[in-house]
Design an enzyme around this catalytic site. Sequence first.
Site, PDB file in Angstrom:
ATOM      1  N   LYS A 156      -5.572  40.775  36.373  1.00  0.00           N
ATOM      2  CA  LYS A 156      -6.852  41.012  35.720  1.00  0.00           C
ATOM      3  C   LYS A 156      -7.966  40.142  36.307  1.00  0.00           C
ATOM      4  O   LYS A 156      -9.126  40.565  36.353  1.00  0.00           O
ATOM      5  CB  LYS A 156      -6.724  40.790  34.215  1.00  0.00           C
ATOM      6  CG  LYS A 156      -5.818  41.811  33.530  1.00  0.00           C
ATOM      7  CD  LYS A 156      -6.265  43.247  33.803  1.00  0.00           C
ATOM      8  CE  LYS A 156      -5.419  44.265  33.094  1.00  0.00           C
ATOM      9  NZ  LYS A 156      -5.892  45.662  33.322  1.00  0.00           N
ATOM     10  N   ASN A 207      -8.271  52.691  34.378  1.00  0.00           N
ATOM     11  CA  ASN A 207      -7.773  52.151  33.115  1.00  0.00           C
ATOM     12  C   ASN A 207      -6.285  51.836  33.118  1.00  0.00           C
ATOM     13  O   ASN A 207      -5.832  50.972  32.362  1.00  0.00           O
ATOM     14  CB  ASN A 207      -8.078  53.157  31.994  1.00  0.00           C
ATOM     15  CG  ASN A 207      -7.264  52.891  30.756  1.00  0.00           C
ATOM     16  OD1 ASN A 207      -7.523  51.953  30.004  1.00  0.00           O
ATOM     17  ND2 ASN A 207      -6.243  53.713  30.523  1.00  0.00           N
ATOM     18  N   ASP A 255       1.556  59.184  40.087  1.00  0.00           N
ATOM     19  CA  ASP A 255       1.906  57.763  40.080  1.00  0.00           C
ATOM     20  C   ASP A 255       0.802  57.034  40.834  1.00  0.00           C
ATOM     21  O   ASP A 255       0.712  57.122  42.065  1.00  0.00           O
ATOM     22  CB  ASP A 255       3.269  57.552  40.754  1.00  0.00           C
ATOM     23  CG  ASP A 255       3.671  56.084  40.830  1.00  0.00           C
ATOM     24  OD1 ASP A 255       2.892  55.214  40.388  1.00  0.00           O
ATOM     25  OD2 ASP A 255       4.770  55.801  41.357  1.00  0.00           O
ATOM     26  N   TYR A 285       0.253  39.105  34.816  1.00  0.00           N
ATOM     27  CA  TYR A 285      -0.782  39.948  34.205  1.00  0.00           C
ATOM     28  C   TYR A 285      -2.170  39.322  34.386  1.00  0.00           C
ATOM     29  O   TYR A 285      -3.122  39.998  34.776  1.00  0.00           O
ATOM     30  CB  TYR A 285      -0.468  40.137  32.721  1.00  0.00           C
ATOM     31  CG  TYR A 285      -1.473  40.977  31.973  1.00  0.00           C
ATOM     32  CD1 TYR A 285      -1.451  42.362  32.069  1.00  0.00           C
ATOM     33  CD2 TYR A 285      -2.451  40.385  31.168  1.00  0.00           C
ATOM     34  CE1 TYR A 285      -2.376  43.139  31.379  1.00  0.00           C
ATOM     35  CE2 TYR A 285      -3.370  41.149  30.473  1.00  0.00           C
ATOM     36  CZ  TYR A 285      -3.331  42.529  30.585  1.00  0.00           C
ATOM     37  OH  TYR A 285      -4.249  43.292  29.904  1.00  0.00           O
TER      38      TYR A 285
END
Length: 285
Positions: free
Chosen positions: A173, A104, A77, A169
């Site tokens: 990013k 990733n 995890d 989100y």
Amino acid sequence: VNEAFNQFARNNFSLRSTQTTWNWDTEIAVVTGSSSGFGALFSKDLSDKGIHVVAIDINPLPANLQNNPKISFFKCDVTDVEAVNTVAKEIQTKVGHPTILINNAGIGGQRPILRTTPQQLQKLMGVNLFSHYYLVQAFLPEMLNKRKGHIVSIASMASFFTTPGITDYSCSKAAVLAFNEGLATELRTIHRCPEILTTIVHPFFADTPIIAAGKAELEKAGAKILDPQDISDAVVEQILKKRSGQILLSNGFGPAMRAFRGLPWWLQEGFKRLTESDLSRYDKK
């Protein structure tokens, strides 16, 4: 021409690849989120090039990656720093010291700010951002000792452009972009080790599980869904070139998206309002 100068600057104003010796048959690449999407493709494509891949995920590998002698799987995890440190030591003992790290692992979701719970926010930031810190802290010290490495951060076009319903989100990013830029600067100024390469990747919508819930709606709106293989091909090529870089994958308009943030605010707001639609349905879910 501008893009060529950008890549020139990202490589410390050098036209040559790093002078560090790379032997792909002996290199080790850690790939997080390796059980699906981009991560599964990175793992397969890098192993096809002879690079030993250490695949990290909380879920098991897909059948086509199992029993591959060039892929070692470790369940972890990545939001748990103690688990990351434990598995890093296990990897270094059983496989060796990685010289390539692809951060990733990522998750998404569609929800407005007022409907985002603390648990959802903590999980998303843990996977999309905090894991970058944990993995770099675990593997960068040995890269510094060897003065050799390549750290790849998978971000998004959402690093530059925030749309309603994915604010958390987009925040994560944008932070990955800042992390990549800060890492590159620290490698030069604090560690005096410009030999370690850094690459950040900004894909647009690609056909992976992260957009599965909203894929039909995106296609209805006319959005071009990218083939995930194109993203993997670009990343693997960048690694094999032994160059730092920023990869924009968005059907040709990536540089415009990146430049959007530099426009006067009235132009930014005008463009947004021209493209906005009624999304009040999200507040009723």
